[in-house]
Design a protein around this motif. Structure first.
Motif, PDB file in Angstrom:
ATOM      1  N   LEU A  49      28.665  -2.234  46.741  1.00 24.48           N
ATOM      2  CA  LEU A  49      29.687  -1.861  45.791  1.00 24.48           C
ATOM      3  C   LEU A  49      30.567  -3.059  45.677  1.00 24.48           C
ATOM      4  CD1 LEU A  49      29.841   1.901  46.151  1.00 24.48           C
ATOM      5  CD2 LEU A  49      28.380   0.664  44.557  1.00 24.48           C
ATOM      6  N   ALA A  50      31.400  -3.326  46.654  1.00 26.08           N
ATOM      7  CA  ALA A  50      32.449  -4.403  46.557  1.00 26.08           C
ATOM      8  C   ALA A  50      31.813  -5.628  45.893  1.00 26.08           C
ATOM      9  CB  ALA A  50      32.959  -4.795  47.863  1.00 26.08           C
ATOM     10  N   VAL A  93      39.946 -23.803  28.631  1.00 26.33           N
ATOM     11  CA  VAL A  93      40.463 -25.147  29.378  1.00 26.33           C
ATOM     12  C   VAL A  93      39.329 -26.025  29.845  1.00 26.33           C
ATOM     13  CG1 VAL A  93      41.812 -25.945  31.193  1.00 26.33           C
ATOM     14  CG2 VAL A  93      42.372 -23.563  29.990  1.00 26.33           C
ATOM     15  N   THR A  94      38.193 -25.223  30.396  1.00 27.38           N
ATOM     16  CA  THR A  94      37.222 -26.167  30.987  1.00 27.38           C
ATOM     17  C   THR A  94      35.976 -24.976  31.338  1.00 27.38           C
ATOM     18  OG1 THR A  94      36.500 -27.858  32.768  1.00 27.38           O
ATOM     19  CG2 THR A  94      37.926 -25.924  33.420  1.00 27.38           C
ATOM     20  N   GLN A  95      34.757 -25.764  31.472  1.00 21.92           N
ATOM     21  CA  GLN A  95      33.651 -25.078  31.789  1.00 21.92           C
ATOM     22  C   GLN A  95      33.747 -24.863  33.375  1.00 21.92           C
ATOM     23  OE1 GLN A  95      31.443 -23.189  30.390  1.00 21.92           O
ATOM     24  NE2 GLN A  95      32.485 -23.533  28.065  1.00 21.92           N
ATOM     25  N   VAL A  96      33.703 -23.724  33.832  1.00 29.96           N
ATOM     26  CA  VAL A  96      33.450 -23.785  35.398  1.00 29.96           C
ATOM     27  C   VAL A  96      32.817 -22.326  35.658  1.00 29.96           C
ATOM     28  CG1 VAL A  96      35.640 -22.646  35.455  1.00 29.96           C
ATOM     29  CG2 VAL A  96      34.703 -23.665  37.717  1.00 29.96           C
ATOM     30  N   ASN A  97      31.919 -22.340  36.411  1.00 29.09           N
ATOM     31  CA  ASN A  97      31.190 -21.226  37.222  1.00 29.09           C
ATOM     32  C   ASN A  97      31.552 -20.965  38.572  1.00 29.09           C
ATOM     33  OD1 ASN A  97      29.412 -20.577  34.554  1.00 29.09           O
ATOM     34  ND2 ASN A  97      28.448 -22.408  35.106  1.00 29.09           N
ATOM     35  N   PHE A  98      31.976 -19.648  38.603  1.00 27.49           N
ATOM     36  CA  PHE A  98      32.259 -19.299  40.139  1.00 27.49           C
ATOM     37  C   PHE A  98      31.086 -18.451  40.669  1.00 27.49           C
ATOM     38  CE2 PHE A  98      36.266 -19.763  37.996  1.00 27.49           C
ATOM     39  CZ  PHE A  98      36.958 -20.660  38.887  1.00 27.49           C
ATOM     40  N   LYS A  99      30.884 -18.932  41.872  1.00 24.51           N
ATOM     41  CA  LYS A  99      29.632 -18.405  42.550  1.00 24.51           C
ATOM     42  C   LYS A  99      29.959 -17.767  43.736  1.00 24.51           C
ATOM     43  CE  LYS A  99      24.900 -19.508  44.316  1.00 24.51           C
ATOM     44  NZ  LYS A  99      23.878 -20.406  44.646  1.00 24.51           N
ATOM     45  N   LEU A 100      29.557 -16.438  43.975  1.00 28.30           N
ATOM     46  CA  LEU A 100      29.956 -15.772  45.243  1.00 28.30           C
ATOM     47  C   LEU A 100      29.174 -16.390  46.390  1.00 28.30           C
ATOM     48  CD1 LEU A 100      31.513 -13.814  46.766  1.00 28.30           C
ATOM     49  CD2 LEU A 100      29.587 -12.045  46.338  1.00 28.30           C
ATOM     50  N   GLU A 101      29.529 -17.264  47.317  1.00 24.47           N
ATOM     51  CA  GLU A 101      28.892 -17.803  48.503  1.00 24.47           C
ATOM     52  C   GLU A 101      28.616 -16.520  49.540  1.00 24.47           C
ATOM     53  OE1 GLU A 101      27.986 -21.324  49.221  1.00 24.47           O
ATOM     54  OE2 GLU A 101      27.856 -21.517  47.234  1.00 24.47           O
ATOM     55  N   ARG A 102      29.579 -16.031  50.102  1.00 26.45           N
ATOM     56  CA  ARG A 102      29.212 -15.228  51.243  1.00 26.45           C
ATOM     57  C   ARG A 102      30.637 -14.147  51.292  1.00 26.45           C
ATOM     58  NH1 ARG A 102      30.963 -20.070  53.609  1.00 26.45           N
ATOM     59  NH2 ARG A 102      32.628 -19.866  54.827  1.00 26.45           N
ATOM     60  N   MET A 103      30.530 -13.077  51.869  1.00 26.45           N
ATOM     61  CA  MET A 103      31.618 -12.175  52.272  1.00 26.45           C
ATOM     62  C   MET A 103      31.949 -12.064  53.631  1.00 26.45           C
ATOM     63  SD  MET A 103      30.245  -9.530  49.272  1.00 26.45           S
ATOM     64  CE  MET A 103      31.535  -8.207  49.950  1.00 26.45           C
ATOM     65  N   GLU A 104      33.100 -11.890  53.906  1.00 28.99           N
ATOM     66  CA  GLU A 104      33.585 -12.203  55.158  1.00 28.99           C
ATOM     67  C   GLU A 104      34.394 -11.055  55.494  1.00 28.99           C
ATOM     68  OE1 GLU A 104      32.081 -13.755  57.575  1.00 28.99           O
ATOM     69  OE2 GLU A 104      31.121 -15.424  56.420  1.00 28.99           O
ATOM     70  N   THR A 105      34.531 -10.637  56.854  1.00 27.76           N
ATOM     71  CA  THR A 105      35.579  -9.522  57.290  1.00 27.76           C
ATOM     72  C   THR A 105      36.587 -10.235  58.184  1.00 27.76           C
ATOM     73  OG1 THR A 105      34.253  -8.544  58.616  1.00 27.76           O
ATOM     74  CG2 THR A 105      34.443  -7.668  56.591  1.00 27.76           C
ATOM     75  N   ASN A 106      36.226 -11.416  58.798  1.00 27.98           N
ATOM     76  CA  ASN A 106      37.099 -11.932  59.730  1.00 27.98           C
ATOM     77  C   ASN A 106      37.708 -13.389  58.982  1.00 27.98           C
ATOM     78  OD1 ASN A 106      38.304 -13.411  61.901  1.00 27.98           O
ATOM     79  ND2 ASN A 106      36.488 -12.910  63.370  1.00 27.98           N
ATOM     80  N   SER A 126      41.906  -3.430  51.726  1.00 31.45           N
ATOM     81  CA  SER A 126      40.788  -2.139  51.970  1.00 31.45           C
ATOM     82  C   SER A 126      41.105  -0.938  51.215  1.00 31.45           C
ATOM     83  CB  SER A 126      41.169  -1.705  53.622  1.00 31.45           C
ATOM     84  OG  SER A 126      42.336  -1.444  53.778  1.00 31.45           O
ATOM     85  N   SER A 127      42.439  -0.641  50.515  1.00 27.90           N
ATOM     86  CA  SER A 127      42.641   0.332  49.895  1.00 27.90           C
ATOM     87  C   SER A 127      42.079   0.145  48.477  1.00 27.90           C
ATOM     88  CB  SER A 127      44.473   0.537  49.731  1.00 27.90           C
ATOM     89  OG  SER A 127      44.836  -0.773  48.974  1.00 27.90           O
ATOM     90  N   LEU A 128      42.076  -0.830  47.865  1.00 24.81           N
ATOM     91  CA  LEU A 128      41.279  -1.101  46.712  1.00 24.81           C
ATOM     92  C   LEU A 128      39.705  -1.014  46.767  1.00 24.81           C
ATOM     93  CD1 LEU A 128      41.071  -1.712  43.754  1.00 24.81           C
ATOM     94  CD2 LEU A 128      40.974  -4.192  44.392  1.00 24.81           C
ATOM     95  N   ILE A 129      39.127  -1.490  48.056  1.00 24.75           N
ATOM     96  CA  ILE A 129      37.669  -1.082  48.257  1.00 24.75           C
ATOM     97  C   ILE A 129      37.648   0.382  48.371  1.00 24.75           C
ATOM     98  CG2 ILE A 129      35.997  -1.281  49.976  1.00 24.75           C
ATOM     99  CD1 ILE A 129      37.267  -3.956  50.620  1.00 24.75           C
ATOM    100  N   TYR A 130      38.201   1.182  49.002  1.00 24.55           N
ATOM    101  CA  TYR A 130      37.834   2.528  49.214  1.00 24.55           C
ATOM    102  C   TYR A 130      38.216   3.384  47.875  1.00 24.55           C
ATOM    103  CZ  TYR A 130      37.880   2.019  54.442  1.00 24.55           C
ATOM    104  OH  TYR A 130      37.599   1.328  55.707  1.00 24.55           O
ATOM    105  N   SER A 131      39.108   2.938  47.087  1.00 25.64           N
ATOM    106  CA  SER A 131      39.589   3.689  45.792  1.00 25.64           C
ATOM    107  C   SER A 131      38.147   3.261  44.744  1.00 25.64           C
ATOM    108  CB  SER A 131      40.844   3.091  45.178  1.00 25.64           C
ATOM    109  OG  SER A 131      41.869   3.141  46.050  1.00 25.64           O
ATOM    110  N   MET A 132      37.594   2.002  45.051  1.00 29.93           N
ATOM    111  CA  MET A 132      36.844   1.779  43.918  1.00 29.93           C
ATOM    112  C   MET A 132      35.571   2.533  44.318  1.00 29.93           C
ATOM    113  SD  MET A 132      36.037  -0.043  41.250  1.00 29.93           S
ATOM    114  CE  MET A 132      37.730  -0.972  41.246  1.00 29.93           C
ATOM    115  N   ILE A 133      35.272   2.523  45.720  1.00 32.72           N
ATOM    116  CA  ILE A 133      33.908   3.430  46.050  1.00 32.72           C
ATOM    117  C   ILE A 133      34.287   5.039  45.812  1.00 32.72           C
ATOM    118  CG2 ILE A 133      32.754   4.237  48.164  1.00 32.72           C
ATOM    119  CD1 ILE A 133      33.408   1.450  49.374  1.00 32.72           C
ATOM    120  N   ASP A 134      35.316   5.454  45.927  1.00 34.05           N
ATOM    121  CA  ASP A 134      35.607   6.893  45.370  1.00 34.05           C
ATOM    122  C   ASP A 134      35.134   7.043  44.109  1.00 34.05           C
ATOM    123  OD1 ASP A 134      36.306   7.706  47.968  1.00 34.05           O
ATOM    124  OD2 ASP A 134      38.482   7.739  47.613  1.00 34.05           O
TER     125      ASP A 134
END
Length: 383
Positions: A194-195, A213-226, A160-168
């Motif tokens: 923003l996050a 090293v290798t070809q790999v793509n990272f995809k954001l599936e979903r964001m959770e808070t729990n 949370s501290s990084l999230i609020y710092s980045m938003i500021d």
């Protein structure tokens, strides 16, 4: 054989009076000596059988010591209890990849925030997935990421501290010294948006860090808070935890990337390399050269019309003008062979004065695969 006089001498040497004491008396004296010895041992302070352990000795036996840090090796019963914890398998190339990620992320976040951003690699450790979920300080954003080429998942946690710092920083907030107050309320839609942008920047840098090293793509599936909704593996499964610290002058926070061992298993051999481009018995340059030479090589192909077995006596009696009848018709297919290997089938014909064949089906699949050569390499290395 010793006589009576010799028996007396032996008794005197051993301190026994054979003539004056009976067996019962000698047994009573021996019992008294044993009792005196036991009393003497019991009388010694620290070796007493009734001695009670003090609290320090109990703590040492159980492995509890509040005066040492958490990174000190455990002892006693506590070491036995924690023996099920996984030990971090040294993957030298993975450390190089995330060192590269630190440099890439530093540049990307500086462009993203237009601020002075410093990214450092805190640690790379091995944890149980369930223990990690229980240790996440809330509130936090847990991003479920998918490695498309590896067909598996990972976690990217932003505190949370990084999230609020980045938003500021992104919204032009004032610089406030000290720690940012963490609120217990849910994140707003703007904060999540923003996050998400920051996480996508980091995932793009992770793709670029793994590129050598290798070809790999990272995809954001979903964001959770729990954390309960971010379970991507069994609680007992081992995973690698990478902790990155992001500082923006007097504010910042931490990002944690969790990759289960099952996720990085497809590239485990590459990650075990000590340096970029280390060979593991297979040379791609030589493979390409060999494939090119084989492709341009000339081979002799035979068109086999028919094969049959004849007695040796008949073959020896063949004369000019004898006929050997083949049980074939002009429309029957013939077999094309290269040495002893049957390739495909074809139909006989002629072009002008030359006999020709027309291939009627694809080539037969090879019976020897690369697995046979790999097994042969393992056998040679085992010797």
């Amino acid at each position: 054989m010793a006589g009576p006089t010799d028996q007396d001498k032996l008794s005197e040497n051993w301190g026994l009076d054979a003539a004056g004491k009976s067996e019962e008396a000698r047994a009573a004296e021996a019992a008294a000596e044993w009792a005196a010895m036991i009393e003497g041992v019991a009388g010694d302070g620290e070796d007493s059988g009734d001695r009670v352990l003090n609290q320090d000795e109990i703590d040492s036996l159980l492995g509890f010591d509040a005066s040492v840090g958490s990174n000190v090796e455990l002892t006693g019963v506590q070491a036995l209890i924690n023996s099920a914890l996984v030990s971090y398998e040294r993957l030298p190339m993975l450390e190089i990849v995330f060192d590269r990620l630190v440099r890439l992320t530093t540049t990307s976040l500086r462009n993203f925030t237009s601020d002075n951003v410093e990214v450092t690699l805190d640690s790379i450790s091995s944890v149980r997935f369930g223990d990690y979920l229980n240790s996440i300080p809330l509130p936090a954003i847990l991003s479920v990421i998918r490695a498309e080429e590896w067909e598996n998942y990972g976690l990217l946690t932003v505190d949370s501290s990084l999230i609020y710092s980045m938003i500021d920083v992104l919204l032009g907030g004032r610089r406030v010294g000290g720690n940012i107050r963490v609120e217990g309320r849910p994140y707003t839609t703007i904060e999540l948006a923003l996050a998400r942008r920051m996480i996508e920047v980091i995932l793009d840098d992770t793709h670029r860090a793994f590129e050598p090293v290798t070809q790999v793509n990272f995809k954001l599936e979903r964001m959770e808070t729990n954390p309960r909704f971010a379970a991507i593996s069994r609680p007992g499964n081992a995973a690698i935890l990478i902790e990155l610290r992001i500082e923006m002058d007097d504010r910042g926070g931490k990002i944690e990337i969790l990759l289960p061992y099952a996720t990085i298993e497809p590239i485990r051999e590459q990650l075990l390399q000590m340096f970029m481009g280390e060979k593991f018995g297979r040379d791609p340059i030589w493979e390409g050269h060999l494939a090119t030479e084989i492709y341009s090589a000339d081979v002799e192909i035979e068109a086999v019309l028919h094969e049959q077995e004849l007695p040796l006596s008949r073959v020896l009696n063949l004369k000019t003008g004898d006929m050997v009848m083949f049980e074939r018709t002009p429309s029957d297919p013939v077999r094309l062979r290269c040495g002893d290997v049957e390739l495909t089938e074809a139909i006989m014909g002629h072009i002008g004065n030359h006999v020709s064949v027309r291939v009627t089906r694809p080539l037969n699949p090879p019976k020897v695969t690369m697995a046979a050569f790999e097994e042969l390499d393992d056998t040679v290395e085992g010797r």
